[in-house]
Design a protein around this motif. Structure first.
Motif: not given
Length: 121
Positions: A105-116
């Motif tokens: 089970f996911i306890t925490r999620r991080y995201w990048g800034q995104g790339t087009q």
């Protein structure tokens, strides 16, 4: 703190290929899933593919057979090889790091800034 740094987006013609990379750094301990999501204009963010720290992969049906996800555990880096690109693959692609517990089970999620990623038809 965890940081995700993405690279590899750009403009490509339909039928072409691109390779996305994402390097994770910081306090990353235990099991996790590294992956890619994408969000097209006026659409919800959706899973493209992810891979667990034990190399278990998941793909969206729309990319199966065209995209391949892989990871380098020693460098906490995930790659997405995208072949046979279509106009509908156009979106902002986000790298994701999901920390998981012993049951997955996911306890925490991080995201990048995104790339087009833009695919011209």
């Amino acid at each position: 703190q965890v940081q995700l740094v993405e690279s590899g987006g750009g403009l490509v013609q339909a039928g072409g290929s691109l390779r996305l990379s994402c390097a994770a750094s910081g306090n990353i301990f235990g099991s996790n899933r590294l992956g890619w999501y994408r969000q097209a204009p006026e659409k919800e963010r959706e899973l493209v593919a992810d891979v667990s720290s034990s190399d278990r992969t998941t793909y969206a049906d729309s990319v199966k057979g065209r995209f391949t996800i892989s990871r380098d555990n020693a460098k906490n880096t995930v790659f997405l090889q995208m072949n046979s690109l279509k106009a509908e693959d156009t979106a902002v692609y986000y790298c994701s790091l999901a920390l998981t517990d012993t049951l997955g089970f996911i306890t925490r999620r991080y995201w990048g800034q995104g790339t087009q990623v833009t695919v011209s038809s």
